[in-house]
Design a protein around this motif. Sequence first.
Motif, PDB file in Angstrom:
ATOM      1  N   LEU A 146       0.826  -1.218   0.000  1.00 44.03           N
ATOM      2  CA  LEU A 146       0.000   0.000   0.000  1.00 44.03           C
ATOM      3  C   LEU A 146       0.858   1.265   0.000  1.00 44.03           C
ATOM      4  O   LEU A 146       0.382   2.364   0.306  1.00 44.03           O
ATOM      5  CB  LEU A 146      -0.960  -0.003   1.200  1.00 44.03           C
ATOM      6  N   GLY A 147       2.148   1.111  -0.325  1.00 41.51           N
ATOM      7  CA  GLY A 147       2.990   2.290  -0.512  1.00 41.51           C
ATOM      8  C   GLY A 147       3.421   2.984   0.770  1.00 41.51           C
ATOM      9  O   GLY A 147       3.576   4.208   0.789  1.00 41.51           O
ATOM     10  N   SER A 148       3.669   2.207   1.840  1.00 39.23           N
ATOM     11  CA  SER A 148       4.116   2.852   3.091  1.00 39.23           C
ATOM     12  C   SER A 148       5.456   3.541   2.886  1.00 39.23           C
ATOM     13  O   SER A 148       5.727   4.590   3.474  1.00 39.23           O
ATOM     14  CB  SER A 148       4.213   1.838   4.242  1.00 39.23           C
ATOM     15  N   SER A 149       6.312   2.962   2.025  1.00 37.67           N
ATOM     16  CA  SER A 149       7.646   3.561   1.826  1.00 37.67           C
ATOM     17  C   SER A 149       7.510   4.938   1.165  1.00 37.67           C
ATOM     18  O   SER A 149       8.154   5.905   1.594  1.00 37.67           O
ATOM     19  CB  SER A 149       8.535   2.645   0.977  1.00 37.67           C
ATOM     20  N   ALA A 150       6.642   5.037   0.162  1.00 36.14           N
ATOM     21  CA  ALA A 150       6.482   6.322  -0.527  1.00 36.14           C
ATOM     22  C   ALA A 150       5.806   7.340   0.387  1.00 36.14           C
ATOM     23  O   ALA A 150       6.217   8.504   0.439  1.00 36.14           O
ATOM     24  CB  ALA A 150       5.662   6.127  -1.798  1.00 36.14           C
ATOM     25  N   GLY A 192      14.381   9.132  -2.206  1.00 35.45           N
ATOM     26  CA  GLY A 192      14.233   8.286  -1.008  1.00 35.45           C
ATOM     27  C   GLY A 192      13.785   6.889  -1.391  1.00 35.45           C
ATOM     28  O   GLY A 192      14.320   5.882  -0.909  1.00 35.45           O
ATOM     29  N   GLU A 193      12.796   6.816  -2.285  1.00 33.03           N
ATOM     30  CA  GLU A 193      12.291   5.512  -2.745  1.00 33.03           C
ATOM     31  C   GLU A 193      13.415   4.692  -3.397  1.00 33.03           C
ATOM     32  O   GLU A 193      13.423   3.464  -3.301  1.00 33.03           O
ATOM     33  CB  GLU A 193      11.148   5.720  -3.757  1.00 33.03           C
ATOM     34  N   LYS A 194      14.364   5.383  -4.037  1.00 38.26           N
ATOM     35  CA  LYS A 194      15.477   4.647  -4.662  1.00 38.26           C
ATOM     36  C   LYS A 194      16.272   3.895  -3.599  1.00 38.26           C
ATOM     37  O   LYS A 194      16.744   2.782  -3.840  1.00 38.26           O
ATOM     38  CB  LYS A 194      16.416   5.618  -5.378  1.00 38.26           C
ATOM     39  N   ILE A 196      15.074   2.742  -0.787  1.00 36.28           N
ATOM     40  CA  ILE A 196      14.256   1.629  -0.255  1.00 36.28           C
ATOM     41  C   ILE A 196      13.991   0.561  -1.323  1.00 36.28           C
ATOM     42  O   ILE A 196      14.073  -0.634  -1.045  1.00 36.28           O
ATOM     43  CB  ILE A 196      12.931   2.172   0.337  1.00 36.28           C
ATOM     44  N   HIS A 197      13.673   0.990  -2.548  1.00 33.80           N
ATOM     45  CA  HIS A 197      13.237   0.039  -3.599  1.00 33.80           C
ATOM     46  C   HIS A 197      14.321  -0.397  -4.574  1.00 33.80           C
ATOM     47  O   HIS A 197      14.092  -1.301  -5.354  1.00 33.80           O
ATOM     48  CB  HIS A 197      12.164   0.679  -4.496  1.00 33.80           C
ATOM     49  N   GLY A 198      15.419   0.345  -4.639  1.00 31.22           N
ATOM     50  CA  GLY A 198      16.423   0.042  -5.658  1.00 31.22           C
ATOM     51  C   GLY A 198      16.107   0.738  -6.965  1.00 31.22           C
ATOM     52  O   GLY A 198      16.773   1.665  -7.374  1.00 31.22           O
ATOM     53  N   ILE A 203       5.835   5.854  -9.411  1.00 23.94           N
ATOM     54  CA  ILE A 203       4.364   5.995  -9.348  1.00 23.94           C
ATOM     55  C   ILE A 203       3.883   6.185  -7.902  1.00 23.94           C
ATOM     56  O   ILE A 203       2.985   6.988  -7.642  1.00 23.94           O
ATOM     57  CB  ILE A 203       3.647   4.795 -10.037  1.00 23.94           C
ATOM     58  N   ASP A 204       4.506   5.480  -6.956  1.00 25.49           N
ATOM     59  CA  ASP A 204       4.018   5.533  -5.570  1.00 25.49           C
ATOM     60  C   ASP A 204       4.221   6.914  -4.960  1.00 25.49           C
ATOM     61  O   ASP A 204       3.309   7.471  -4.341  1.00 25.49           O
ATOM     62  CB  ASP A 204       4.746   4.489  -4.694  1.00 25.49           C
ATOM     63  N   ASN A 205       5.451   7.477  -5.115  1.00 21.47           N
ATOM     64  CA  ASN A 205       5.672   8.802  -4.533  1.00 21.47           C
ATOM     65  C   ASN A 205       4.821   9.858  -5.240  1.00 21.47           C
ATOM     66  O   ASN A 205       4.311  10.788  -4.615  1.00 21.47           O
ATOM     67  CB  ASN A 205       7.165   9.191  -4.529  1.00 21.47           C
ATOM     68  N   ASN A 242       9.346  -7.919   0.487  1.00 19.28           N
ATOM     69  CA  ASN A 242      10.165  -6.739   0.334  1.00 19.28           C
ATOM     70  C   ASN A 242      10.124  -6.298  -1.123  1.00 19.28           C
ATOM     71  O   ASN A 242      10.425  -7.071  -2.022  1.00 19.28           O
ATOM     72  CB  ASN A 242      11.582  -7.173   0.782  1.00 19.28           C
ATOM     73  N   THR A 243       9.700  -5.058  -1.328  1.00 17.84           N
ATOM     74  CA  THR A 243       9.513  -4.569  -2.701  1.00 17.84           C
ATOM     75  C   THR A 243      10.814  -4.659  -3.503  1.00 17.84           C
ATOM     76  O   THR A 243      10.804  -5.073  -4.667  1.00 17.84           O
ATOM     77  CB  THR A 243       9.004  -3.108  -2.674  1.00 17.84           C
ATOM     78  N   LYS A 244      11.932  -4.279  -2.861  1.00 18.29           N
ATOM     79  CA  LYS A 244      13.215  -4.251  -3.578  1.00 18.29           C
ATOM     80  C   LYS A 244      13.540  -5.628  -4.183  1.00 18.29           C
ATOM     81  O   LYS A 244      13.905  -5.747  -5.351  1.00 18.29           O
ATOM     82  CB  LYS A 244      14.316  -3.837  -2.591  1.00 18.29           C
TER      83      LYS A 244
HETATM   84 MG   LIG Z   1       7.102   0.745  -1.329  1.00 20.33          MG
END
Ligand SMILES: [Mg+2]
Length: 381
Positions: A146-150, A192-194, A196-198, A203-205, A242-244
């Motif tokens: 649900l995009g908690s990281s973004a 920041g997403e980079k 966490i996600h690589g 789209i999420d942010n 894990n999304t990454k």
């Molecule tokens: Mg995420």
Amino acid sequence: MEVKARAPGKIILAGEHAVVHGSTAVAAAIDLYTYVTLRLPLHSDESNDRLTIQLKDLSLEFTWSVSRLKEGIAYDSSNVSPSTPASCSSQTLKSIAVLVEEQNIPEAKIQLSSGISTFLWIYTSILGFIPATVIITTELPYGSGLGSSAAFCVALTAALIASSTSDKTHGEGWSSLDETNLELLNKWAFEGEKIIHGKPSGIDNTVSAYGNMIKFCSGEITRLKSNMPLRMLITNTKVGRNTKALVSGVSERAVRHPEAMNSVFNAVDSISKEVAAIIQTKDEISVTEKEESVKELMEMNQGLLESMGVSHSSIDTVIQTTLKHKLASKLTGAGGGGCVLTLLPTLVSGTVVEKVVEELESSGFQCFTASIGGKGAEICF
Ligand SMILES: [Mg+2]
Ligand SMILES: Nc1ncnc2c1ncn2[C@@H]1O[C@H](COP(=O)(O)OP(=O)(O)O)[C@@H](O)[C@H]1O
Ligand SMILES: C[C@@](O)(CCOP(=O)(O)O)CC(=O)O
């Protein structure tokens, strides 16, 4: 001085993973938020020369002296400016990882390390080495699609940017940021997403920053105006992932089978475009017909996600359970567990929904609904 910010989570209606490879995807903000409170001391106080982050929901706190951060973070400050978002170099990331390791994050919560590294990178890049307390709370499940990281990156950046703007309108509740600041915070959140996600698509942010429902392709955003009711049941399988790792798994498959995977990504692109068109159409098509089309496209998208290798037996269980009641489901976000969307057509009775929820919850899953297409990032002084 205190400033608060909040940013929503999201659902992806179509196109996750393929969007990383240039396909179109459709996403919408949901009314579940991550909140950040930033407290900056009014006067420099040598007795509290620390940067502290509190994760309230997890009862965790991490803290560093400003001097430790200055000595520990290896970056060339001439390359870092709040107004020009930049990627964290691998050397800087390594030096930040050492500072995060010093905090001895409990093994069961080790996935937070990338979030804490992101915090240190974005905080020091925007505000520099000044003491503060940053308090985070969230209504979003961590690592569930649900995009908690973004939402975390967007809310954090919104608070940091708001603290350094001169226009502080006090006491008027939540307000949105102006276009320039929204664009700036979206770029920082992507950086920041980079971490966490690589390799995030962005789209999420973007949907967390701007809210609403969007069609997204290679960084290009089209705001969608829905012309049909869209009710989704969200089921959290509670299977951690894990999304990454999932994103890199798809990329590896694409390297092994480039032609086949390109066809998969192209098919997803067509599905997302069709979903966006149906949602927006003003043609005289009945709601039931539109729902039938969205249902079929969700099923096709799920099939393609399976062929990318990102589904999971828990997701299959949700799909089979809802299918018994003629309801279609697909995973949302990175998959591998996490959350599943089930379309709830207008004509489906409350009794059927209750029955489905009961069956899903008896399998150990958690069901909820959320309002779709709401606000993006907001701040409050
Ligand atoms: Mg995420
Ligand atoms: N509120 C938060 N505070 C700190 N880190 C967070 C927070 N929310 C998310 N994160 C970081 O993002 C990671 C989860 O992101 P991800 O795997 O992309 O899943 P999702 O974005 O679907 O929730 C967490 O493990 C953590 O590192
Ligand atoms: C799989 C992906 O399409 C969405 C990931 O979303 P989440 O982190 O699982 O909420 C990756 C991306 O677009 O960056």
